[in-house]
Design an enzyme around this catalytic site. Sequence first.
Site, short mmCIF file in Angstrom:
data_model
loop_
_atom_site.label_atom_id
_atom_site.label_comp_id
_atom_site.label_asym_id
_atom_site.label_seq_id
_atom_site.Cartn_x
_atom_site.Cartn_y
_atom_site.Cartn_z
N GLU A 25 -5.53 -8.89 -2.35
CA GLU A 25 -5.28 -9.24 -3.76
C GLU A 25 -5.21 -8.00 -4.63
OE1 GLU A 25 -7.83 -12.41 -5.11
OE2 GLU A 25 -6.99 -13.83 -3.67
N GLU A 75 -5.07 -17.08 2.63
CA GLU A 75 -6.07 -17.81 1.84
C GLU A 75 -5.42 -19.08 1.30
OE1 GLU A 75 -8.49 -15.83 -1.08
OE2 GLU A 75 -8.57 -13.96 0.10
#
Length: 502
Positions: free
Chosen positions: A183, A306
Amino acid sequence: MCSSLSVLAQDAQVSLQSPEDSVVISRHIYGHFAEHLGRSIYDGLYVGPDSDIPNTDGVRNDIIQALKDIQIPNLRWPGGCFADTYHWKDGIGPQEDRPTIVNTWWGGVTEDNSFGTHNFLNLCEELGAEPYLAGNVGSGEVKELSDWVQYVNHDGVSPMAKLRRENGREKPWNVKYWGVGNEMWGCGGNMTPEFYANLYRQYATFMGDWNNSGGLFRIASGASEDDYHWTEVLMRDIPKHLIEGVALHSYSVIEWNDKGPAVEFSEDQYFKTMTKALRMEELINKHLEIMDKYDPEHEVALVVDEWGGWYNVEEGTNPGFLYQQNTMRDAMIAGATLNIFNNHADRVKMANLAQTVNVLQAVALTKEEKMLLTPTYHVMRMYTVHHDATLIPVELNGVNYTYNGKSLPAISVSASKSEEGKIHISLVNIDSKKTNTVEINLGDLEAGKMDGEILSSANLQDHNTFDDPGNITPKEFKDFKIKNGTIEVTLPPFSVVMLSEK
């Protein structure tokens, strides 16, 4: 409350196509994710070797067996956001010499580094799962990640191989899957895609293939949801010889500032959650369209590392621990999402449910010596028949689940053929009230006798508890008929069904 009291059959049609290009549903689509977050590692996976809870090298035996039973193919660690604050050398060597840090991302709790690289990789060996290590790019250095690769993969004479042997491990683990940061658009450093693409190139260049196995599988930190510009920049700016996969993160969350309860949710909240879950189809299609422009040979995989449902934490728990219950709503998310991944198996080569134990859409929850398996776990177990099977393309003429003037596709389906030639068909009906009848045309495929299994319950909010861990478990399913090349299946509301050729 959403219940199955109202039953009104509708018809959907599914046609199975003959497999043409032998697309294989990679078992790695069924991967998992264990971050140093809340009670995921400590008290979830790891209780320590001195615990009264039965364990193997500190890892709970009940968790080990549960993960073996769903044939866990890979496990991502140590994060998540935690990965870009994690310095792997803190977690090796004698326990008494390991530094204590503060987990600034998740609850501000003390992290004593008692569960480190050796613990994790040895656990993966015990499980028969491939480790997927997430490297620290946000606060780390190129040499730090390069040394980690050498430490776990080099079998010759080198500083890091020497250090590994001094710490009790003679042979390398040969780790193939590596995340180059996590991220990076957010907790990994709030970077622009252009900056990260250049940084990725630097890191990937120095990640040597120390085990000479044909190369590492390096996964770039990819987009959040519909950030298509992020994918565009990575595919445009990173040479293909430096990248094997691009990640995507997408959660089934209603609103980030009000995620709603995990159990006492309304039908409105259920419908909104499923709207987000089914959007996975659109996200994959649009990200793949960009990837195809730069990679028409399909050499770079899409890795959804994810995904899952995200709700408000359970009352009375640390808000930084992300502990939530798991209901039949989560079974709907799991079944429908896995069907989407299966049907895109030509490009989606790995995915990781967030997360394994005690965090978000977990497959298991623990409380001291007790452990329970969630509805999501049971869906994962039912779908093991798809692991490394050949994809059978499907055409679906479905029916809708309508609520408050809006509609979603009610039926989700995917199919595969095993190495032994057995057909497996997974079906999901997300409708909160209506039974739906599905007619499956086998086409040129021939199926013999079939067994059925179903996961269902009386209410969408139903879940397993530590006092009643078997409240929701798969049952035998017989509500289908095979005649003249057609299977007619009657799907109860919010149910998951697996049909398997004997």
